[in-house]
Design a protein around this motif. Structure first.
Motif, mmCIF file in Angstrom:
data_model
loop_
_atom_site.group_PDB
_atom_site.id
_atom_site.type_symbol
_atom_site.label_atom_id
_atom_site.label_comp_id
_atom_site.label_asym_id
_atom_site.label_seq_id
_atom_site.Cartn_x
_atom_site.Cartn_y
_atom_site.Cartn_z
ATOM 1 N N THR A 177 0.818 -1.207 0.000
ATOM 2 C CA THR A 177 0.000 0.000 0.000
ATOM 3 C C THR A 177 0.855 1.261 0.000
ATOM 4 O OG1 THR A 177 -1.760 1.186 1.169
ATOM 5 C CG2 THR A 177 -0.208 -0.045 2.514
ATOM 6 N N ALA A 178 0.277 2.325 -0.503
ATOM 7 C CA ALA A 178 0.934 3.631 -0.457
ATOM 8 C C ALA A 178 0.761 4.270 0.913
ATOM 9 C CB ALA A 178 0.361 4.546 -1.536
ATOM 10 N N HIS A 179 -0.148 3.735 1.707
ATOM 11 C CA HIS A 179 -0.381 4.242 3.058
ATOM 12 C C HIS A 179 0.623 3.583 4.000
ATOM 13 C CE1 HIS A 179 -4.041 6.057 1.593
ATOM 14 N NE2 HIS A 179 -4.347 4.905 1.030
ATOM 15 N N ALA A 180 1.605 4.337 4.422
ATOM 16 C CA ALA A 180 2.722 3.768 5.176
ATOM 17 C C ALA A 180 2.675 4.101 6.666
ATOM 18 C CB ALA A 180 4.035 4.254 4.584
ATOM 19 N N PHE A 181 1.503 4.456 7.168
ATOM 20 C CA PHE A 181 1.394 4.773 8.583
ATOM 21 C C PHE A 181 1.331 3.508 9.422
ATOM 22 C CE2 PHE A 181 -0.604 8.464 6.446
ATOM 23 C CZ PHE A 181 0.319 9.421 6.847
ATOM 24 N N GLU A 182 1.755 3.601 10.652
ATOM 25 C CA GLU A 182 1.754 2.452 11.555
ATOM 26 C C GLU A 182 0.348 1.880 11.721
ATOM 27 O OE1 GLU A 182 3.647 -0.462 13.383
ATOM 28 O OE2 GLU A 182 4.670 1.244 12.487
ATOM 29 N N GLU A 183 -0.659 2.729 11.700
ATOM 30 C CA GLU A 183 -2.042 2.267 11.811
ATOM 31 C C GLU A 183 -2.408 1.354 10.635
ATOM 32 O OE1 GLU A 183 -6.566 4.077 11.594
ATOM 33 O OE2 GLU A 183 -4.932 5.409 12.143
ATOM 34 N N ASP A 184 -1.958 1.713 9.424
ATOM 35 C CA ASP A 184 -2.222 0.898 8.236
ATOM 36 C C ASP A 184 -1.560 -0.472 8.360
ATOM 37 O OD1 ASP A 184 -3.647 2.969 6.768
ATOM 38 O OD2 ASP A 184 -1.684 3.937 6.615
ATOM 39 N N ARG A 185 -0.366 -0.453 8.875
ATOM 40 C CA ARG A 185 0.362 -1.711 9.091
ATOM 41 C C ARG A 185 -0.408 -2.598 10.067
ATOM 42 N NH1 ARG A 185 5.935 -2.407 8.304
ATOM 43 N NH2 ARG A 185 6.737 -4.236 9.340
ATOM 44 N N GLY A 186 -0.905 -2.008 11.131
ATOM 45 C CA GLY A 186 -1.687 -2.751 12.118
ATOM 46 C C GLY A 186 -2.957 -3.321 11.518
ATOM 47 N N LEU A 187 -3.634 -2.556 10.663
ATOM 48 C CA LEU A 187 -4.854 -3.042 10.013
ATOM 49 C C LEU A 187 -4.553 -4.220 9.085
ATOM 50 C CD1 LEU A 187 -6.589 0.360 9.186
ATOM 51 C CD2 LEU A 187 -7.365 -1.356 10.848
ATOM 52 N N ALA A 188 -3.402 -4.171 8.428
ATOM 53 C CA ALA A 188 -3.015 -5.274 7.547
ATOM 54 C C ALA A 188 -2.820 -6.557 8.352
ATOM 55 C CB ALA A 188 -1.742 -4.913 6.790
ATOM 56 N N PHE A 189 -2.131 -6.458 9.460
ATOM 57 C CA PHE A 189 -1.903 -7.640 10.293
ATOM 58 C C PHE A 189 -3.212 -8.135 10.913
ATOM 59 C CE2 PHE A 189 2.554 -6.001 10.430
ATOM 60 C CZ PHE A 189 3.108 -7.063 9.728
ATOM 61 N N LYS A 190 -4.069 -7.217 11.279
ATOM 62 C CA LYS A 190 -5.375 -7.582 11.848
ATOM 63 C C LYS A 190 -6.222 -8.340 10.813
ATOM 64 C CE LYS A 190 -9.322 -5.643 14.299
ATOM 65 N NZ LYS A 190 -9.954 -4.438 14.805
ATOM 66 N N ALA A 191 -6.101 -7.974 9.542
ATOM 67 C CA ALA A 191 -6.842 -8.644 8.472
ATOM 68 C C ALA A 191 -6.287 -10.039 8.186
ATOM 69 C CB ALA A 191 -6.819 -7.810 7.204
ATOM 70 N N GLY A 192 -5.066 -10.316 8.652
ATOM 71 C CA GLY A 192 -4.468 -11.634 8.455
ATOM 72 C C GLY A 192 -3.213 -11.650 7.618
ATOM 73 N N CYS A 193 -2.745 -10.478 7.206
ATOM 74 C CA CYS A 193 -1.517 -10.427 6.413
ATOM 75 C C CYS A 193 -0.329 -10.853 7.273
ATOM 76 C CB CYS A 193 -1.279 -9.016 5.872
ATOM 77 S SG CYS A 193 -2.543 -8.482 4.699
ATOM 78 N N CYS A 194 0.630 -11.513 6.638
ATOM 79 C CA CYS A 194 1.826 -11.958 7.357
ATOM 80 C C CYS A 194 2.942 -10.927 7.285
ATOM 81 C CB CYS A 194 2.308 -13.287 6.802
ATOM 82 S SG CYS A 194 2.844 -13.213 5.074
#
Length: 115
Positions: free
Chosen positions: A77-94
């Motif tokens: 993603t172009a959204h590089a904020f820590e919150e975006d990273r957390g949402l990715a992991f919450k969705a199941g991304c490794c």
């Protein structure tokens, strides 16, 4: 499988992958990524764009992982904020990679999951 709706990013990722022995498929939105995933049981890694024209990459990831929970999904993603990273992991991304993509970093990340 690469899920990417932007043509320029798709071309860039193709160029990066063409120097490897990786076989890959493209999906241009979240719904098609789910359908392609359902019909291709050999997919073991998904590079998921988060901002897609239909459903979000987060939602597509959740649906893909319902089908085969052990699949590795990397958020891009172009959204590089820590919150975006957390949402990715919450969705199941490794894992997570931010755009713009750089060849060395991109290939290094893929090699971590394609063994």
């Amino acid at each position: 499988m690469v899920v990417e709706d932007d043509q320029m990013n798709a071309k860039l990722i193709s160029k990066f992958l063409d120097v490897t022995n990786v076989k890959y498929l493209f999906a241009c939105n979240g719904n098609s990524s789910i359908e392609i995933f359902k019909t291709n049981p050999d997919i073991d890694l998904v590079l998921m764009d988060i901002q897609l024209p239909d459903i979000s990459g987060y939602d597509a990831t959740k649906e893909i992982l319902k089908i085969r929970p052990n699949t590795k999904v990397i958020a891009q993603t172009a959204h590089a904020f820590e919150e975006d990273r957390g949402l990715a992991f919450k969705a199941g991304c490794c894992d997570y990679i931010s755009k713009p993509l750089f060849k060395y970093k991109f290939l290094q990340l893929l090699s971590k999951y394609l063994k």
